[in-house]
Design an enzyme around this catalytic site. Structure first.
Site, short mmCIF file in Angstrom:
data_model
loop_
_atom_site.label_atom_id
_atom_site.label_comp_id
_atom_site.label_asym_id
_atom_site.label_seq_id
_atom_site.Cartn_x
_atom_site.Cartn_y
_atom_site.Cartn_z
N LYS A 171 0.72 -1.24 -0.02
CA LYS A 171 0.01 -0.10 0.02
C LYS A 171 0.84 1.21 0.13
O LYS A 171 0.48 2.41 -0.69
CB LYS A 171 -1.08 -0.23 1.36
CG LYS A 171 -1.78 1.38 1.15
CD LYS A 171 -2.56 1.49 0.20
CE LYS A 171 -3.75 2.38 0.46
NZ LYS A 171 -3.59 3.77 1.09
N GLU A 177 1.14 6.69 -6.78
CA GLU A 177 -0.18 7.50 -6.93
C GLU A 177 0.55 9.21 -6.81
O GLU A 177 0.11 9.92 -7.65
CB GLU A 177 -1.00 7.33 -5.53
CG GLU A 177 -2.07 8.32 -5.63
CD GLU A 177 -2.78 7.91 -4.41
OE1 GLU A 177 -3.06 6.91 -3.84
OE2 GLU A 177 -2.96 9.03 -3.40
#
Lengths: 295, 295, 295, 295
Positions: free
Chosen positions: A167, A174
């Site tokens: 993550k 991102e």
């Protein structure tokens, strides 16, 4: 019948409760906010679940997560399972797992992606821990993840810590993706010959190499405010980007794009840049170039 | 009945001919390669189309495109239309438009995205030029673009040059996006605790913030070779990334991410780095640090 | 007896006239500013020099330099020599040399470094052109360059254009050096445990690896304003940094540090960043993160 | 009479012993290497110094420094002083100071710059700790620092840790400076019109804005090997660069140049780049672009 205890019913946790319930699973949620909580205390939450229990923790990373895990270590029984689904740094996971293991309590770490859209679209899930623990939790994971093949929205990435690690890297990527679109936006805005910037982003949604969910969101933002004039270019960061760069440094991995995206956020929050004061001062010293006086 | 002349039937042009024909439009294609061409010469191509003609040029950018446009300026008639759909630098477009305008010939520049997948998925189209020229070409654009709302795969972005400008920025963004995923891949590969890197990419396809078509392609690549061990880290660049950075410099737009992605490609093609020789030499000079001898 | 015609008596040219005169060489200077000029026109300047003449042009790069060179091409005689000592882009030099060569006039391009300190310290000189032209100008170069061995303040770096090329790279390096010191300054300013930032810079002046003239200038700036609070972090750029990055792109040379320094200047001049507006908008879209409203 | 105990007589420590002795100060040195040590053990070293003692530790940072400090905590007496002059991370200093303080032993941390040239030129010294401890050590500092005003080669930068902090930032700046020169070198090497690259660096030594000690060292390196063809572009890093970037991240300070210089070193040590494999794979997937097969 499958049951889930869920601690933390904020923007993420609240939606997750709804999605898991919609799959026909009983969820007992606890939050300090009396308007959203199902029970009045963690003690009540534990009491209302049948052993072996599964308690999903969805609270802010850091001290709050640590204190919730420590509290659960006191209250749960051997064979129960704690899941940290928050944005904890992966380095915390081994500590939490060891603390719980002393009491015979199991632990999984889960990175959850999807933001406010997860209720409707499902959440991308990245899981770390032991296989038996993953398997027993699969009905919950299946309720949370998006429609479609399980492996396209869920991964058991490795042992304890691997879920948060994946993550963390997801969020680092991102940062880079967002900055790439953002640089393109600025260049189009400055272009002397492109008259329809918002329309250009919209037209990239189908057929192009750069189509993506983030692009769709950019189109939504431009639909609402086509030059983003209502928004200030001030961007917070929540930790994962920093951890990604730190982890890259620890492993001697070059990360020029993700680090540049992180630094751009730092810059966005500065009223004035001490570094650029120094450059201005130097130019003045050697070349007599004028400086602007700070007010 | 709508007709299209198409010059250049390579990887892109050949597929585009098929897609336009599948929409029921007559296409006369010319290529120097006798195995794929429909006619034997540009002269024949022009002769086989009824005026006012539309001729789409789909050949390598630079001198080849310039010579094809110059040739068409000689052969076409007033009222005909030339479309440059190749990867020309936007600065070329005004030159080509002016040359053709001397003969009364119209001009549109079109950025085409979609690669080898465009035949099946349709092509993202970014168009520059005058509205009347865009409108008369709309049946062709509708045949080429993806299914769905027109504005999600097509934009008339501005006057002459705007189509290639938007495509240039699209490709600059693409550089940044690819590098972001690539940095994430390297970090996961180096991670001591993530055991399923390919599975992690696969799991990002649904529900996550970073889902995209490029991510889907990354999954395809990892399905074929799960650590990319068969591929060398050597990456060409085809011009648009360089132009994007040059245009940013011309407009004083900071472009840290896209420029970093461009420089990473330059580095990928070096056997040894002269710059890093210099750093090694300096460290040796001041600190007596050992250097490695070049072989 | 050696004579020099000098066109442009601004911050650089005026000091250079003084330094060359101090070496016993006759200088006839022309400037549009009547308060500093020696003669009333270029015509007078040419008339007051004996053939073969040497005329040094020290005016702003670009159109002004081009017009002065064109004017000299009309007024000078075969065998005369024009020197462009301004900050022209190296690509201009071949054009100017060719124009002058049509009239039998010689040309040298010279990069001049040293800023306002050159009068006292001498100027670093980087020269491009033919050896015979360089040799005949050596008395001028020797007057301008610093004390010490000629090769430590002067180089004949190659043919026409090489002088400005080396100066361009010099300035690109300068951007990187300044930014490196500036980043260090900002980090020390933010440090919770360093109480004497200005003293730290001062202490780096002797014995350390990073001692330099720029460091000495930083110390001077901090002596005057020890946290630079009077200076705004707003930095212009004058061309050479941009050209350096463009030339790197043309030669596929990775330039992460120099380009980052250039982009930091662009950022320093923005009131708000369109790119960071886009990042803020995206975070708001997917995560519901708050945005700041622009005023 | 001033005495100094010195533990660690390697490349740095050995030269420092010579320099302090040359100033007429008695130095008792200890090293595990019997060929260079003055005494056979730390025990002997302590015994041969009169209280209150000053013991300078000059050994590798990390575990070795920690074990030497712990050993001294056992052997020294209240009122003695330990100086850590190695490249320890500043975060270690508070720990060491606290450990020693339990026994009434004083502590200073000193960053030492100058490399192999320090014996002759003196060492730049950056000191953290309490003023009384700094003052009693001043004769040693005066012996080690360069000739000239004390404040140009010495700073008492703040409390415990400040010396190593300033040295860390010094080295971070050093990374940026070296990379800036290195990028300039590569660009000149690739230039089609500059024929004398080594001569250009040499000519920058006097009068220019970029003159520095590192530039002088670059000239020395080019004197020995004018295109650096004997040196491989492989560059280690020793920690301070990483810590600088980590500290910047902790304080939200953008560090584009220093981080780029750090990442360039990481890249220089890779045989192939996993990230660039990923980019190559992606280009192949969407555009059918050829990839190179890894051998």
């Amino acid at each position: 019948m499958t049951q889930l205890g869920l601690i933390g019913l904020g923007k993420m946790g609240g939606n997750m409760r709804d999605r898991v319930r919609a799959a026909g699973i009983e969820v007992v949620g606890y939050d300090r906010n009396p308007e959203v909580t199902d029970v009045e205390s963690v003690e009540q939450l534990v009491a209302s679940l049948a052993a072996p229990r599964t308690v999903w923790v969805m609270v802010p990373a850091g001290e709050i997560t640590a204190s919730v895990v420590a509290d659960l270590a006191e209250r749960l029984e051997p064979g129960d399972l704690v899941i940290d689904g928050g944005n904890s740094r992966f380095t915390e996971d081994a500590t939490h797992a060891a603390l719980l293991a002393e009491r015979g309590i199991r632990f999984l770490d889960v990175g959850v992606s999807g933001g406010v859209w997860g209720l409707e679209n499902g959440y991308g899930l990245m899981v770390g821990g032991e296989t038996t623990d993953v398997e027993r939790t699969m009905p919950i994971f299946d309720a949370l993840r998006p429609e479609g093949p399980r492996e396209e929205g869920f991964v058991h990435a490795g042992g304890v810590g691997a879920g948060h690690y994946v993550k963390m890297v997801h969020n680092g990527i991102e940062y880079g993706l967002m900055q790439a679109y953002a640089e393109g936006f600025e260049l189009l805005e400055k272009s002397p010959i492109v008259s329809d910037v918002a329309g250009s982003f919209k037209a990239w949604q189908r057929g192009t190499v750069i189509r993506s969910w983030l692009l769709d969101l950019m189109v939504r933002a431009l639909d609402a405010d086509d030059d983003l004039s209502d928004i200030e270019g001030y961007v917070e960061d929540s930790g994962e980007g920093r951890w990604t760069v730190e982890e890259a440094i620890a492993n001697a991995v070059p990360l020029p794009v993700i680090s540049a995206a992180l630094f751009a956020r730092f810059e966005s929050r500065q009223d004035d840049s001490p570094a650029m004061k120094a450059v201005a001062a130097l130019r003045n010293q050697f070349g007599g170039h004028a400086v602007k006086s700070a007010e």
